[in-house]
Scaffold this active site. Structure first.
Site, PDB file in Angstrom:
ATOM      1  N   CYS A   9       0.829  -1.210   0.000  1.00 21.39           N
ATOM      2  CA  CYS A   9       0.000   0.000   0.000  1.00 21.39           C
ATOM      3  C   CYS A   9       0.868   1.267   0.000  1.00 21.39           C
ATOM      4  O   CYS A   9       1.489   1.563  -1.002  1.00 21.39           O
ATOM      5  CB  CYS A   9      -0.969  -0.063   1.183  1.00 21.39           C
ATOM      6  SG  CYS A   9      -2.347   1.076   1.026  1.00 21.39           S
TER       7      CYS A   9
ATOM      8  N   HIS B 128      -3.522  -5.671   1.185  1.00 19.62           N
ATOM      9  CA  HIS B 128      -2.823  -5.894   2.457  1.00 19.62           C
ATOM     10  C   HIS B 128      -2.841  -7.361   2.859  1.00 19.62           C
ATOM     11  O   HIS B 128      -3.737  -7.780   3.609  1.00 19.62           O
ATOM     12  CB  HIS B 128      -3.528  -5.104   3.564  1.00 19.62           C
ATOM     13  CG  HIS B 128      -3.330  -3.633   3.489  1.00 19.62           C
ATOM     14  ND1 HIS B 128      -2.279  -2.997   4.104  1.00 19.62           N
ATOM     15  CD2 HIS B 128      -4.048  -2.662   2.871  1.00 19.62           C
ATOM     16  CE1 HIS B 128      -2.357  -1.691   3.883  1.00 19.62           C
ATOM     17  NE2 HIS B 128      -3.419  -1.458   3.131  1.00 19.62           N
TER      18      HIS B 128
ATOM     19  N   GLU C  30      -1.155  -8.830   5.072  1.00 20.74           N
ATOM     20  CA  GLU C  30      -0.994  -8.961   6.535  1.00 20.74           C
ATOM     21  C   GLU C  30      -2.335  -8.855   7.264  1.00 20.74           C
ATOM     22  O   GLU C  30      -2.448  -9.255   8.417  1.00 20.74           O
ATOM     23  CB  GLU C  30       0.005  -7.921   7.061  1.00 20.74           C
ATOM     24  CG  GLU C  30      -0.520  -6.496   7.225  1.00 20.74           C
ATOM     25  CD  GLU C  30      -0.623  -5.702   5.927  1.00 20.74           C
ATOM     26  OE1 GLU C  30      -0.448  -6.301   4.848  1.00 20.74           O
ATOM     27  OE2 GLU C  30      -0.895  -4.491   5.997  1.00 20.74           O
TER      28      GLU C  30
END
Lengths: 229, 80
Positions: A86, A203, A205
């Protein structure tokens, strides 16, 4: 394997990446403050999401010129793996480590939802644990994720296999409806020429633990640990 | 010396913000407005007094930070 997460003023996904790395590595990644350009030798550097330096001037522009980034660029050029997520992807384009630029979303809205992306190749440090062509569900949260490069650059990226992920529907088909931000050719992530640097808007994660509602992001971190250990 | 840098999107690069402004102008009744492009203006003072040296310095600033030359052009104005 050793990893470092670079923390900028305004980063807000650094802790999420730390948790995802800890889970896959079984050890603690180094958290490096943006003023510390002298940090231990590591196998992986992660540039996390957020709004570094308040996104002043252009997203990622201030971070790209910070002292720690000179060190990150130097290490990337020596072959150290770098993952930019990002805002981290925006930093990578601003430093020129990966080509292109991330513009304001085509519909001008901040987009925050799960999207489906297609894994273009499993032949990389980052995607070895995925199947080629697999459609995975990963969240996006950004205002400036509209990937742009001129047509010659886009064709060169395709020819060299540097497209990492593309926005797609749940069956893996590319369509305008599946593109959340107007990115050229549905591009969600790109590699540098040696495929040791990856920048992506989604994302991984944020979906690496069943408690968070999904684990499609975990294979990216597990793959990195396996490749770099 | 005063410097003013205009940063604009290159031709051919889509400008969604420009489009939104164009649409808003039209809905306010300003007819006949086309090709709206949004850019940035950055102003600053320079201690350098030699115009050629000042221009070279500002050009370097544009290349390194003020503009992203993948999508943006810049135009430099200098005033004593």
């Amino acid at each position: 394997m050793k990893a470092a997460v670079i923390v900028f003023p305004g980063s807000n996904c650094d802790r999420d990446v730390q948790v995802a790395l800890r889970q896959s590595m079984g050890s603690e990644p180094l958290m490096v403050w943006h003023k510390d350009s002298d940090f231990d030798k590591v196998d992986l550097i992660v540039l996390p999401g957020g709004f570094s330096y308040g996104d002043y001037l252009r997203c990622g522009a201030m971070a790209a010129n910070s002292p720690v980034m000179k060190e990150v660029v130097a290490r990337a050029q020596k072959g150290v793996a770098v993952l930019g997520i990002c805002n981290g992807f925006q930093m990578l384009t601003e430093t020129g480590l990966v080509p292109g630029v991330l513009m304001r979303n085509a519909d001008l809205r901040f987009v925050c939802r799960d999207v489906t992306i297609k894994v273009e190749t499993s032949q990389s440090l980052f995607t070895a644990k995925y199947e080629q062509g697999e459609a995975i569900r990963i969240p996006v949260a950004h205002h400036d994720g509209n990937y742009y490069a001129d047509d010659d650059t886009l064709s060169a990226l395709e020819d060299r296999g540097q497209i990492a992920f593309r926005y797609c529907d749940q069956e893996g088909k590319l369509s305008e409806a599946a593109n959340p931000n107007g990115s050229q050719r549905n591009i969600a992530g790109v590699y540098n020429e040696t495929k040791t640097v990856l920048g992506l808007m989604p994302h991984p994660e944020r979906l690496a633990d069943p408690k968070l509602g999904g684990t499609d992001g975990r294979a990216l971190f597990d793959g990195l640990v396996e490749a770099l250990s | 010396m005063k410097a003013r840098v205009h940063v604009t999107l290159k031709n051919g690069v889509l400008d969604p913000q420009g489009k939104a402004i164009e649409h808003a102008l039209s809905s306010l009744g300003f007819d006949g407005v086309n090709d709206v492009r949004q850019g940035k203006v950055i102003e600053f003072s320079l201690s350098e007094s030699d115009p050629a040296k000042a221009r070279a310095e500002v050009e370097a600033m544009c290349e390194k930070l003020l503009a992203n030359t993948v999508i943006e052009n810049y135009d430099i104005e200098l005033n004593a």
